[in-house]
Motif scaffolding. Structure first.
Motif, PDB file in Angstrom:
ATOM      1  N   THR A 115       1.002  -1.102  -0.349  1.00 58.96           N
ATOM      2  CA  THR A 115       0.269  -0.139  -0.358  1.00 58.96           C
ATOM      3  C   THR A 115       0.599   0.837   0.088  1.00 58.96           C
ATOM      4  OG1 THR A 115      -1.903  -1.363   1.366  1.00 58.96           O
ATOM      5  CG2 THR A 115      -1.866   1.285   0.906  1.00 58.96           C
ATOM      6  N   LYS A 116       0.925   1.939  -0.957  1.00 61.82           N
ATOM      7  CA  LYS A 116       1.599   3.173  -1.116  1.00 61.82           C
ATOM      8  C   LYS A 116       1.476   4.212  -0.228  1.00 61.82           C
ATOM      9  CE  LYS A 116       3.280   0.715  -4.870  1.00 61.82           C
ATOM     10  NZ  LYS A 116       2.685  -0.411  -5.507  1.00 61.82           N
ATOM     11  N   ALA A 117       0.498   4.691  -0.582  1.00 65.60           N
ATOM     12  CA  ALA A 117      -0.332   5.965   0.231  1.00 65.60           C
ATOM     13  C   ALA A 117      -1.176   5.988   1.768  1.00 65.60           C
ATOM     14  CB  ALA A 117      -0.791   7.085  -0.231  1.00 65.60           C
ATOM     15  N   ASP A 118      -2.456   5.906   1.652  1.00 65.62           N
ATOM     16  CA  ASP A 118      -3.158   5.455   2.766  1.00 65.62           C
ATOM     17  C   ASP A 118      -3.275   4.780   3.288  1.00 65.62           C
ATOM     18  OD1 ASP A 118      -4.941   5.819   4.342  1.00 65.62           O
ATOM     19  OD2 ASP A 118      -6.942   6.614   2.692  1.00 65.62           O
ATOM     20  N   VAL A 119      -2.909   4.273   4.091  1.00 66.45           N
ATOM     21  CA  VAL A 119      -3.084   3.060   5.114  1.00 66.45           C
ATOM     22  C   VAL A 119      -4.090   2.779   5.889  1.00 66.45           C
ATOM     23  CG1 VAL A 119      -0.969   2.344   5.344  1.00 66.45           C
ATOM     24  CG2 VAL A 119      -1.353   3.776   7.280  1.00 66.45           C
ATOM     25  N   LEU A 176      -2.319  11.574  17.417  1.00 61.66           N
ATOM     26  CA  LEU A 176      -3.312  11.090  18.059  1.00 61.66           C
ATOM     27  C   LEU A 176      -4.070  12.387  17.950  1.00 61.66           C
ATOM     28  CD1 LEU A 176      -1.012   8.374  20.631  1.00 61.66           C
ATOM     29  CD2 LEU A 176      -3.352   7.703  19.137  1.00 61.66           C
ATOM     30  N   GLU A 177      -3.399  13.355  18.343  1.00 63.54           N
ATOM     31  CA  GLU A 177      -4.013  14.458  18.611  1.00 63.54           C
ATOM     32  C   GLU A 177      -5.391  14.171  17.121  1.00 63.54           C
ATOM     33  OE1 GLU A 177      -1.729  17.401  19.025  1.00 63.54           O
ATOM     34  OE2 GLU A 177      -1.025  16.362  20.816  1.00 63.54           O
ATOM     35  N   THR A 178      -4.881  13.935  16.422  1.00 63.55           N
ATOM     36  CA  THR A 178      -6.356  14.313  15.384  1.00 63.55           C
ATOM     37  C   THR A 178      -7.408  13.110  15.240  1.00 63.55           C
ATOM     38  OG1 THR A 178      -5.340  12.934  13.180  1.00 63.55           O
ATOM     39  CG2 THR A 178      -4.376  14.927  13.519  1.00 63.55           C
ATOM     40  N   ALA A 179      -7.059  12.368  16.466  1.00 59.78           N
ATOM     41  CA  ALA A 179      -8.460  10.993  16.473  1.00 59.78           C
ATOM     42  C   ALA A 179      -9.440  11.630  16.386  1.00 59.78           C
ATOM     43  CB  ALA A 179      -7.956   9.836  18.214  1.00 59.78           C
ATOM     44  N   PHE A 180      -9.983  12.915  17.052  1.00 63.94           N
ATOM     45  CA  PHE A 180     -10.924  13.785  16.996  1.00 63.94           C
ATOM     46  C   PHE A 180     -11.706  14.786  16.386  1.00 63.94           C
ATOM     47  CE2 PHE A 180      -9.814  12.053  20.898  1.00 63.94           C
ATOM     48  CZ  PHE A 180     -11.612  11.040  22.392  1.00 63.94           C
ATOM     49  N   ASP A 181     -10.520  14.536  14.945  1.00 63.43           N
ATOM     50  CA  ASP A 181     -10.683  15.408  14.324  1.00 63.43           C
ATOM     51  C   ASP A 181     -11.395  14.400  13.001  1.00 63.43           C
ATOM     52  OD1 ASP A 181     -11.488  17.177  11.950  1.00 63.43           O
ATOM     53  OD2 ASP A 181      -8.685  17.788  11.940  1.00 63.43           O
ATOM     54  N   PHE A 182     -12.526  14.604  13.258  1.00 59.41           N
ATOM     55  CA  PHE A 182     -13.793  13.296  12.063  1.00 59.41           C
ATOM     56  C   PHE A 182     -14.055  14.006  10.758  1.00 59.41           C
ATOM     57  CE2 PHE A 182     -15.909  12.479  16.511  1.00 59.41           C
ATOM     58  CZ  PHE A 182     -14.790  10.865  16.286  1.00 59.41           C
ATOM     59  N   ASP A 183     -13.682  16.010  10.522  1.00 63.17           N
ATOM     60  CA  ASP A 183     -13.306  16.345   8.687  1.00 63.17           C
ATOM     61  C   ASP A 183     -12.362  15.453   8.334  1.00 63.17           C
ATOM     62  OD1 ASP A 183     -15.231  17.778   9.619  1.00 63.17           O
ATOM     63  OD2 ASP A 183     -13.540  19.173  10.508  1.00 63.17           O
ATOM     64  N   VAL A 184     -10.767  14.865   9.164  1.00 67.75           N
ATOM     65  CA  VAL A 184     -10.179  14.222   7.917  1.00 67.75           C
ATOM     66  C   VAL A 184     -10.807  12.271   7.618  1.00 67.75           C
ATOM     67  CG1 VAL A 184      -8.559  15.547   8.464  1.00 67.75           C
ATOM     68  CG2 VAL A 184      -9.013  13.830   9.831  1.00 67.75           C
ATOM     69  N   GLY A 185     -11.869  12.049   8.250  1.00 71.22           N
ATOM     70  CA  GLY A 185     -11.846  10.904   8.506  1.00 71.22           C
ATOM     71  C   GLY A 185     -12.025  10.267  10.040  1.00 71.22           C
ATOM     72  N   ILE A 186     -12.833   8.633   9.800  1.00 70.65           N
ATOM     73  CA  ILE A 186     -13.140   8.072  10.749  1.00 70.65           C
ATOM     74  C   ILE A 186     -11.887   7.572  11.208  1.00 70.65           C
ATOM     75  CG2 ILE A 186     -14.312   6.530  12.327  1.00 70.65           C
ATOM     76  CD1 ILE A 186     -16.755   7.734  10.700  1.00 70.65           C
ATOM     77  N   PRO A 213      -9.137   4.269  11.288  1.00 74.04           N
ATOM     78  CA  PRO A 213      -9.124   2.684  12.094  1.00 74.04           C
ATOM     79  C   PRO A 213      -8.894   2.430  12.973  1.00 74.04           C
ATOM     80  CG  PRO A 213      -6.948   3.472  10.696  1.00 74.04           C
ATOM     81  CD  PRO A 213      -7.801   4.829  11.076  1.00 74.04           C
ATOM     82  N   GLY A 214      -9.334   3.599  14.454  1.00 69.16           N
ATOM     83  CA  GLY A 214      -9.567   2.837  15.838  1.00 69.16           C
ATOM     84  C   GLY A 214     -10.389   2.667  16.279  1.00 69.16           C
ATOM     85  N   TRP A 215     -10.745   3.805  15.677  1.00 69.19           N
ATOM     86  CA  TRP A 215     -12.738   4.654  15.835  1.00 69.19           C
ATOM     87  C   TRP A 215     -13.828   3.044  14.918  1.00 69.19           C
ATOM     88  CZ3 TRP A 215     -13.444   7.063  20.029  1.00 69.19           C
ATOM     89  CH2 TRP A 215     -13.075   7.975  20.265  1.00 69.19           C
ATOM     90  N   GLN A 216     -13.377   2.563  14.174  1.00 64.91           N
ATOM     91  CA  GLN A 216     -14.023   1.939  13.317  1.00 64.91           C
ATOM     92  C   GLN A 216     -14.297  -0.038  14.007  1.00 64.91           C
ATOM     93  OE1 GLN A 216     -11.927   2.051   9.472  1.00 64.91           O
ATOM     94  NE2 GLN A 216     -12.620   4.098   8.969  1.00 64.91           N
ATOM     95  N   VAL A 217     -12.431   0.017  14.509  1.00 61.38           N
ATOM     96  CA  VAL A 217     -12.518  -1.074  15.210  1.00 61.38           C
ATOM     97  C   VAL A 217     -12.990  -1.550  16.733  1.00 61.38           C
ATOM     98  CG1 VAL A 217     -10.947  -2.558  16.400  1.00 61.38           C
ATOM     99  CG2 VAL A 217      -9.990  -1.630  14.412  1.00 61.38           C
ATOM    100  N   LEU A 218     -13.458  -0.486  17.169  1.00 64.20           N
ATOM    101  CA  LEU A 218     -13.777  -0.338  18.299  1.00 64.20           C
ATOM    102  C   LEU A 218     -15.359  -0.226  17.993  1.00 64.20           C
ATOM    103  CD1 LEU A 218     -13.967   1.031  21.514  1.00 64.20           C
ATOM    104  CD2 LEU A 218     -14.980   3.015  20.953  1.00 64.20           C
TER     105      LEU A 218
END
Ligand code: HEM
Length: 290
Positions: free
Chosen positions: A176-180, A244-254, A256-261
């Motif tokens: 995977t080259k870019a978005d993981v 980690l600070e961006t975890a609550f920034d939902f504008d950049v997407g949800i 994977p940690g939230w998706q797993v939760l």
């Protein structure tokens, strides 16, 4: 009456099984989607590479579904699910066989070139080892092989599946080259499935309590956040804490940690619902986790 083994829609007693039919449909859905997208694939920049990606992706998905059978049948109190585990595993192998065949076709069937590529690129060496492992498991999945190896040896051999899944995930990340985001989500889900077994083994039980399932889901979700932050930190030379600070920034997407939760909490809800509604047998003294 036992049905001939090619009649995959019949169970061991020879009866038509809706669960088996549904599983067969599920296994063929990616092929149907590929045929539906045929026009776009053919007119794309690299049609063969597109199909290689599709086959690899669905192999990994069905590998995950196969690993999910044991926890899911316990949590959903649906023991009959075990009947389709082998079918799902062999289905995953069929996709991975197609993945390699398509790769060979992409190399113009030049087997020397195929061997050279596979032995000279780290992500292909890792994929190749995982491929061989899956081939061994598929070849030993028949009733005859279970008898020949003996249940204990067969089970030990098939525990290789965890190592194979890990190698397949590394292969997925490396190519995977870019978005993981998707590979990280997949790693989180596999982490949950393997942690479930480890916890069941550690607690010496076949059924984890609601609290254990909740703890497991939160812990794996936190580890997914940390793993992603460390990975991005290393790849882009930024502090993992800033990621980690961006975890609550939902504008950049949800993340994977939230998706797993969310997936873990869905399992917890399923467990609560099923424990209320099913006439559960009294808890038996557990055997070792499968
Ligand atoms: C000899 C064995 C293998 C070969 C030659 C191989 C080859 C490849 C190639 C060429 C790609 C695309 C890379 C790119 O476009 O840059 C790929 C992607 C991928 N492979 Fe493999 N692979 C092998 C084994 C496996 C195994 C065992 C699995 C999983 C069970 C797997 C899962 C994947 C996945 C998930 C992708 C990415 C799909 C996506 O982008 O959605 N591969 N592989």
């Amino acid at each position: 009456m036992t049905a001939p083994s090619w009649q995959l829609w019949r169970d061991r007693r020879g009866r038509v099984s809706l669960l088996r039919i549904a599983t067969l449909i599920l296994l063929f859905l990616p092929v149907a989607k590929g045929l539906y997208d045929a026009g776009a694939i053919v007119h794309g920049a690299r049609p063969l590479n597109d199909v290689i990606h599709r086959a690899g992706f669905w192999a990994l998905v069905f590998l995950g579904v196969t690993l999910a059978v044991t926890p899911f049948r316990r949590i959903a109190r649906y023991g009959g699910l075990i009947d389709v585990r082998r079918m799902l595993g062999v289905g995953a192998f069929c996709y991975i066989a197609a993945h390699l065949l398509l790769f060979v076709a992409d190399q113009s069937y030049d087997l020397i070139k195929v061997a050279h590529e596979i032995t000279h690129r780290v992500y292909l060496i890792i994929g190749g080892i995982a491929w061989l492992g899956l081939a061994v498991l598929a070849a030993t999945s028949t009733d005859g092989m279970v008898r020949r190896l003996g249940a204990l040896r067969w089970r030990r051999l098939h525990q290789l599946i965890y190592g194979i899944a890990l190698l397949a995930l590394i292969h997925y990340f490396q190519q995977t080259k870019a978005d993981v985001t998707v590979p990280t989500f997949a790693a989180g889900l596999f982490g949950w499935l393997i942690s479930y077994r480890l916890l069941a083994w550690w607690q010496d039980t076949n059924e984890l309590s609601v609290l254990s399932l909740l703890g497991l889901s939160v812990a794996v979700s936190v580890l997914t956040f940390i793993g992603e932050a460390v990975g991005i930190g290393i790849a882009f030379h930024v502090s993992p804490l800033r990621v980690l600070e961006t975890a609550f920034d939902f504008d950049v997407g949800i993340r994977p940690g939230w998706q797993v939760l969310a997936a873990g909490l869905a399992v917890v809800v399923l467990d609560i619902v099923r424990s209320r509604w099913s006439s559960r047998e009294p808890r038996r003294r557990p055997v070792a986790a499968e």
